[in-house]
Design an enzyme around this catalytic site. Structure first.
Site, PDB file in Angstrom:
ATOM      1  N   ASP A 208     -21.733  86.817 -57.155  1.00 55.25           N
ATOM      2  CA  ASP A 208     -22.335  86.102 -58.277  1.00 55.25           C
ATOM      3  C   ASP A 208     -23.649  85.447 -57.871  1.00 55.25           C
ATOM      4  O   ASP A 208     -24.569  85.335 -58.684  1.00 55.25           O
ATOM      5  CB  ASP A 208     -21.356  85.048 -58.808  1.00 55.25           C
ATOM      6  CG  ASP A 208     -21.716  84.564 -60.203  1.00 55.25           C
ATOM      7  OD1 ASP A 208     -22.088  85.406 -61.052  1.00 55.25           O
ATOM      8  OD2 ASP A 208     -21.614  83.358 -60.455  1.00 55.25           O
TER       9      ASP A 208
ATOM     10  N   CYS B 188     -23.717  86.723 -70.645  1.00 54.77           N
ATOM     11  CA  CYS B 188     -23.439  85.885 -69.477  1.00 54.77           C
ATOM     12  C   CYS B 188     -23.333  84.420 -69.870  1.00 54.77           C
ATOM     13  O   CYS B 188     -22.521  83.678 -69.318  1.00 54.77           O
ATOM     14  CB  CYS B 188     -24.522  86.093 -68.422  1.00 54.77           C
ATOM     15  SG  CYS B 188     -24.151  85.283 -66.850  1.00 54.77           S
TER      16      CYS B 188
ATOM     17  N   TYR C 276     -19.128  83.012 -70.744  1.00 53.68           N
ATOM     18  CA  TYR C 276     -18.751  81.932 -69.833  1.00 53.68           C
ATOM     19  C   TYR C 276     -18.519  80.628 -70.593  1.00 53.68           C
ATOM     20  O   TYR C 276     -17.634  79.846 -70.234  1.00 53.68           O
ATOM     21  CB  TYR C 276     -19.819  81.746 -68.755  1.00 53.68           C
ATOM     22  CG  TYR C 276     -19.638  82.640 -67.547  1.00 53.68           C
ATOM     23  CD1 TYR C 276     -19.346  82.099 -66.298  1.00 53.68           C
ATOM     24  CD2 TYR C 276     -19.755  84.026 -67.644  1.00 53.68           C
ATOM     25  CE1 TYR C 276     -19.176  82.900 -65.181  1.00 53.68           C
ATOM     26  CE2 TYR C 276     -19.590  84.839 -66.534  1.00 53.68           C
ATOM     27  CZ  TYR C 276     -19.299  84.280 -65.312  1.00 53.68           C
ATOM     28  OH  TYR C 276     -19.129  85.083 -64.205  1.00 53.68           O
TER      29      TYR C 276
ATOM     30  N   TYR D 100     -18.645  75.322 -67.135  1.00 52.14           N
ATOM     31  CA  TYR D 100     -19.020  76.076 -68.338  1.00 52.14           C
ATOM     32  C   TYR D 100     -18.501  75.438 -69.622  1.00 52.14           C
ATOM     33  O   TYR D 100     -18.536  76.062 -70.681  1.00 52.14           O
ATOM     34  CB  TYR D 100     -18.541  77.523 -68.187  1.00 52.14           C
ATOM     35  CG  TYR D 100     -19.153  78.154 -66.966  1.00 52.14           C
ATOM     36  CD1 TYR D 100     -20.506  78.465 -66.938  1.00 52.14           C
ATOM     37  CD2 TYR D 100     -18.408  78.350 -65.807  1.00 52.14           C
ATOM     38  CE1 TYR D 100     -21.102  78.991 -65.801  1.00 52.14           C
ATOM     39  CE2 TYR D 100     -18.997  78.884 -64.661  1.00 52.14           C
ATOM     40  CZ  TYR D 100     -20.343  79.200 -64.672  1.00 52.14           C
ATOM     41  OH  TYR D 100     -20.934  79.714 -63.541  1.00 52.14           O
TER      42      TYR D 100
ATOM     43  N   GLU E 210     -19.587  92.380 -67.649  1.00 52.20           N
ATOM     44  CA  GLU E 210     -18.904  91.113 -67.381  1.00 52.20           C
ATOM     45  C   GLU E 210     -17.437  91.363 -67.040  1.00 52.20           C
ATOM     46  O   GLU E 210     -16.889  90.779 -66.096  1.00 52.20           O
ATOM     47  CB  GLU E 210     -19.022  90.179 -68.584  1.00 52.20           C
ATOM     48  CG  GLU E 210     -20.401  89.591 -68.802  1.00 52.20           C
ATOM     49  CD  GLU E 210     -20.828  88.614 -67.717  1.00 52.20           C
ATOM     50  OE1 GLU E 210     -19.954  88.095 -66.999  1.00 52.20           O
ATOM     51  OE2 GLU E 210     -22.036  88.362 -67.590  1.00 52.20           O
TER      52      GLU E 210
END
Length: 223
Positions: free
Chosen positions: A43, A134, A138, A162, A204
């Site tokens: 990541d 993204c 999240y 998040y 994802e």
């Protein structure tokens, strides 16, 4: 709205992300920390390029609102998201040398290439559509699971990242810009925006699987 149409189209992919063993075990606190360690290393690579993609999008557009927003997000990514990863690296004892020696996994490599392809050959609208999952996925993960209270404090801390007002506002801003661009686009571009969004949504999902299985290349030179 166009964003709602995209969210509906991606519903099955996103539900598969919510249900993936990586996420479910992370929430339950049972995820092997080596898997989470692998995720963080991959990541970090992704986020460096994700941040760069905002700068490239800013350079691609003549719209001052979009340019300013993407440069601000790039700065925020550099100061916030990557800094958080550095904190988690310290938490798990991941060294700079370990990160530098990490081989980028196929799915992370392909996802980043998808973003750059949109920036190189697509429109401002398709590029922003590729970046949006993204943020949005999240955010939904944070909102769904922050109150579950993972017994692993590392995993709970990651989830909480998040589910913050700041992250929600960044996501809302990107969704709003996407909707504005969709109103100016013709049908062909809207279809291309949808495709870019769905491809990112699938990547994802692939990122969780990549991390859970610790995906490697199928030849020896890089492994």
């Amino acid at each position: 709205m166009f964003s709602e149409e995209l969210r509906e189209e991606a519903a099955a992919l996103w539900q598969a992300s919510f249900d993936h063993d990586f996420i479910q075990e992370l929430v339950a606190g049972t995820l092997d920390e080596q898997g989470f360690r692998y995720y963080l290393l991959q990541d970090c690579y992704y986020l460096i390029h994700f941040s760069e993609a905002h700068g490239l999008l800013a350079a691609k557009t003549a719209d001052e609102e979009i340019r300013a927003s993407q440069l601000a997000l790039q700065k925020g990514m550099e100061e916030g998201e990557i800094a958080v990863r550095e904190r988690y690296f310290k938490w798990l004892g991941i060294t700079k040398e370990e990160y530098q020696k990490t081989v980028v996994a196929p799915s992370a490599y392909e996802y980043v290439n998808h973003l750059y392809r949109q920036l190189a050959t697509g429109t401002v609208g398709t590029s922003l559509a590729a970046l949006l999952p993204c943020y949005w996925l999240y955010l939904e993960i944070g909102q769904r699971f922050s109150q579950v209270a993972s017994p692993n404090p590392l995993y709970q801390d990651w989830i909480n990242t998040y589910d913050s007002p700041e992250f929600a506002e960044s996501t809302r801003q990107q969704i709003s810009l996407l909707n504005q661009l969709s109103e100016l686009a013709d049908e062909d571009e809207r279809l291309a925006m949808k495709e870019a969004f769905l491809i990112s949504s699938q990547y994802e999902l692939a990122f969780w699987e990549m991390s859970y299985t610790r995906e490697t290349w199928q030849f020896e030179a890089l492994n």
